[in-house]
Motif scaffolding. Structure first.
Motif, short mmCIF file in Angstrom:
data_model
loop_
_atom_site.label_atom_id
_atom_site.label_comp_id
_atom_site.label_asym_id
_atom_site.label_seq_id
_atom_site.Cartn_x
_atom_site.Cartn_y
_atom_site.Cartn_z
N ILE A 37 42.82 27.57 1.77
CA ILE A 37 42.75 28.81 2.56
C ILE A 37 42.19 29.94 1.71
N ILE A 38 42.65 30.03 0.46
CA ILE A 38 42.17 31.06 -0.46
C ILE A 38 40.68 30.87 -0.74
N ASN A 39 40.27 29.62 -0.95
CA ASN A 39 38.86 29.33 -1.19
C ASN A 39 38.00 29.72 0.02
N THR A 40 38.53 29.47 1.20
CA THR A 40 37.81 29.82 2.43
C THR A 40 37.65 31.32 2.56
N ILE A 41 38.72 32.06 2.25
CA ILE A 41 38.67 33.53 2.33
C ILE A 41 37.65 34.09 1.34
N ASN A 42 37.49 33.42 0.21
CA ASN A 42 36.54 33.88 -0.81
C ASN A 42 35.12 33.36 -0.60
N ASP A 43 34.94 32.52 0.42
CA ASP A 43 33.62 31.95 0.68
C ASP A 43 32.79 32.94 1.50
N GLU A 44 31.67 33.37 0.96
CA GLU A 44 30.85 34.40 1.59
C GLU A 44 30.29 33.93 2.93
N GLU A 45 29.86 32.67 3.01
CA GLU A 45 29.29 32.14 4.25
C GLU A 45 30.31 32.19 5.39
N THR A 46 31.53 31.80 5.08
CA THR A 46 32.58 31.77 6.11
C THR A 46 32.93 33.17 6.58
N ILE A 47 33.09 34.10 5.65
CA ILE A 47 33.45 35.48 6.01
C ILE A 47 32.35 36.12 6.85
N LYS A 48 31.08 35.89 6.47
CA LYS A 48 29.97 36.44 7.26
C LYS A 48 29.97 35.85 8.67
N SER A 49 30.26 34.56 8.75
CA SER A 49 30.29 33.89 10.04
C SER A 49 31.39 34.46 10.94
N MET A 50 32.55 34.71 10.37
CA MET A 50 33.66 35.27 11.15
C MET A 50 33.37 36.71 11.57
N GLY A 51 32.78 37.46 10.67
CA GLY A 51 32.40 38.84 11.00
C GLY A 51 31.37 38.87 12.13
N LEU A 52 30.40 37.96 12.06
CA LEU A 52 29.38 37.87 13.11
C LEU A 52 30.01 37.50 14.45
N THR A 53 30.96 36.58 14.41
CA THR A 53 31.63 36.13 15.64
C THR A 53 32.36 37.28 16.31
N LEU A 54 33.14 38.03 15.54
CA LEU A 54 33.89 39.17 16.07
C LEU A 54 32.94 40.25 16.60
N TRP A 55 31.90 40.55 15.81
CA TRP A 55 30.94 41.59 16.20
C TRP A 55 30.19 41.22 17.47
N ALA A 56 29.72 39.97 17.55
CA ALA A 56 28.93 39.54 18.71
C ALA A 56 29.79 39.53 19.97
N SER A 57 31.02 39.05 19.85
CA SER A 57 31.91 39.01 21.02
C SER A 57 32.27 40.41 21.49
N MET A 58 32.52 41.31 20.55
CA MET A 58 32.82 42.70 20.91
C MET A 58 31.60 43.37 21.55
N SER A 59 30.43 43.11 21.00
CA SER A 59 29.20 43.68 21.57
C SER A 59 28.96 43.18 22.98
N ALA A 60 29.16 41.86 23.19
CA ALA A 60 28.99 41.28 24.52
C ALA A 60 29.95 41.92 25.52
N THR A 61 31.18 42.16 25.09
CA THR A 61 32.19 42.75 25.97
C THR A 61 31.84 44.18 26.33
N ILE A 62 31.42 44.96 25.35
CA ILE A 62 31.08 46.37 25.60
C ILE A 62 29.86 46.49 26.51
N ILE A 63 28.82 45.70 26.22
CA ILE A 63 27.60 45.75 27.05
C ILE A 63 27.92 45.33 28.48
N ALA A 64 28.69 44.25 28.62
CA ALA A 64 29.03 43.73 29.95
C ALA A 64 29.87 44.72 30.74
N SER A 65 30.68 45.53 30.06
CA SER A 65 31.56 46.48 30.75
C SER A 65 30.77 47.48 31.58
N PHE A 66 29.62 47.92 31.05
CA PHE A 66 28.80 48.89 31.76
C PHE A 66 28.17 48.29 33.03
#
Length: 262
Positions: A37-66
């Motif tokens: 788990i610690i290695n995963t948290i320190n893995d740059e590829e994984t963290i970028k992937s999770m950040g992208l997932t959260l950002w894309a889902s939030m963006s989709a929700t905000i755009i769709a709301s309008f």
């Protein structure tokens, strides 16, 4: 006595369902080592992937709301030809396989199609692009928001809106001061559900935008290429982040409900 027996049966059946939900999640934490788990948290590829997932889902929700909220209001308040068909059509992305949804979207935004060429001319490239991830998430998850907003607006008393109009309020003022605030709880619940569904999407996204990689795609990639031991820690960390996000969202929603009740 009979009521007690029925409650006991219901408790037993409900407990079995809860166990069915909790057991796989609990298994993730039991079979994943702290080191991985610690290695995963320190893995740059994984963290970028999770950040992208959260950002894309939030963006989709905000755009769709309008787009979804005005449509939901019209469906809840207006009777017109084709209304029942539109209500059925909205739920279509939930019914069809999500890989099929991805292929359907690809048939529209691909550079080989007329629409795709026009979009590319405008600088809107969706293939293997974060924009493609957003539209894929939006397509499969927007029914949750539309349905929740539709139910919320349907529960707003029409007589309150008519009273506001009678007293001289404009339609827009009536909507933003009465209809929207009274329906806000249901709309927020729908936005949370849409956000959650977007984060977990795999099938539609992998067809349109395999790269950049969102977390569900990364988990699948690690599992197929390296095995379960490499996919488990990413899954566990993503589960923890998802849980934290939903705890925060539920707290915010609970606070809003308490404020609205005063």
């Amino acid at each position: 006595m009979k009521n007690n027996n029925l409650n006991l049966i219901f408790t037993l059946l409900g407990g079995i369902l809860l166990l069915f939900i909790v057991a796989p999640i609990l298994g993730l934490f039991l079979f994943t080592s702290k080191g991985s788990i610690i290695n995963t948290i320190n893995d740059e590829e994984t963290i970028k992937s999770m950040g992208l997932t959260l950002w894309a889902s939030m963006s989709a929700t905000i755009i769709a709301s309008f787009l979804a909220i005005p449509l939901a209001y019209l469906l809840a308040r207006k009777s017109f030809w084709g209304r029942s068909f539109i209500l059925s059509l909205i739920n279509l992305p939930i019914v069809i396989p999500h890989t099929a949804a991805g292929i359907a979207l690809l048939g529209v935004v691909s550079s080989n199609t007329t629409i795709g060429k026009f979009l590319k001319y405008l600088g809107l490239d969706f293939i293997n692009n974060p924009k493609g991830i957003i539209i894929a998430m939006m397509f499969v998850s927007v029914p949750f928001l539309v349905n929740a907003a539709y139910e919320a607006f349907s529960n707003v008393p029409v007589k309150l809106e008519k009273a506001a109009l009678t007293l001289g309020a404009s339609v827009s003022k009536m909507f933003f001061t009465i209809s929207l605030p009274l329906a806000s709880k249901g709309i927020i619940s729908g936005m949370i559900m849409m956000f959650a569904r977007g984060m977990s999407e795999f099938g539609a996204v992998v067809i349109i935008a395999y790269y950049p990689t969102i977390t569900p795609v990364l988990i699948y990639e690690k599992f197929t290429s390296l095995g379960l031991s490499y996919a488990l820690p990413i899954t566990t960390v993503f589960m923890i982040i998802t849980l934290i996000v939903f705890i925060v969202l539920n707290i915010v929603t609970h606070i809003k409900k308490n404020v609205d009740s005063y």
